[in-house]
Scaffold this active site. Structure first.
Site: not given
Length: 266
Positions: A25-27, A209
């Site tokens: 994931d990124f954020d 997350d």
């Protein structure tokens, strides 16, 4: 739910794998959580580490994000990676181009709902509407807590009709409300598309997350791989491994790069 294992115990499993599919994931994973989504940036050294791993023989590396695919690919800024945007409704990478046909048909509905929500939330401090073309997110991280329920009520009022008509469905994320086309599709499905088309037989790892990452954890684990949750050890998750925060994600990428090849000097 059994406690999650430490990341380092996963390294021994990875070392014996001829091919690895590493998706993140990124954020909140590759970037720190920030008050405004447009301020999110790749943490220092992550670009170099991802680039090193993507060039390693047998490795396929990619990002699966809730962001629009152009947004996340520009923020990461690396060629040779696989990018999946809007929770996997669109995927782009070397040898792969995918856009969910049913999702694309909902684009005008999403645009109209974005305009309605922007007008209805205009007087609420910190509330922000993000139109990602195939999906829509209302962020309220900067909104005073006493106004969170008002944001949710406005969101339900606009989204409710679309949900009742079977056009869209609602999901939640960290300090965010989302709706997306009512298609049976999520990050786990995106992982499977990438795995089948680009890395069949590879050992899949997914690191994320948020609640929207749970489907990807389960997909990776069902395929014989591993899910890695980023967050407090006491937070519930179906992932079998854990990292406390994005700082530890960077450290884990460094350890993975060193464990599977020459040490990376940063």
């Amino acid at each position: 739910m059994p406690p999650r294992s430490d990341w380092r115990s996963l390294l021994a499993r990875i070392a014996n794998q001829p091919t690895v599919l590493l998706l993140l994931d990124f954020d909140g994973t590759l970037s720190d959580i920030v008050a405004r989504p447009e301020d999110a940036t790749l943490r220092a050294n992550n670009a170099k580490l991802l680039n090193v791993l993507s060039r390693r023989p047998g490795y396929t590396v990619g990002i699966i994000s809730g962001r629009d695919i152009d947004d996340v690919s520009q923020r990461v800024g690396l060629e040779g990676l696989v990018y999946a945007g809007n929770h996997g409704l669109e995927i782009r990478g070397p040898g792969l181009e995918y856009r969910h046909p049913a999702a694309a048909a909902a684009t005008p509905v999403i645009a109209k709902a974005a305009d309605s929500l922007a007008a209805a939330l205009a007087d609420i401090p910190g509330a922000q509407v993000e139109n990602k073309t195939l999906t829509l997110t209302v962020h309220y991280r900067r909104t005073p807590e006493e106004l969170h329920e008002r944001v949710a009520a406005i969101f339900r009022e606009v989204a409710g009709r679309l949900v009742d008509e079977g056009i869209c469905r609602v999901t939640t994320a960290k300090s965010a409300l989302e709706f997306r086309p009512a298609v049976d599709w999520h990050k786990g499905d995106a992982l499977e598309v990438i795995r089948r088309r680009l890395a069949p037989g590879a050992f899949p790892i997914y690191i994320g997350d948020d609640a929207t990452d749970e489907d990807a954890f389960r997909a990776a684990q069902s395929a014989g791989g591993a899910g890695v949750f980023v967050g407090p050890p006491e937070a519930p998750s179906s992932a079998d491994y854990g990292l406390d925060d994005p700082f530890q994600v960077t450290r884990a990428l460094r350890e993975l790069a060193a464990h599977t090849g020459p040490a990376v000097l940063l």
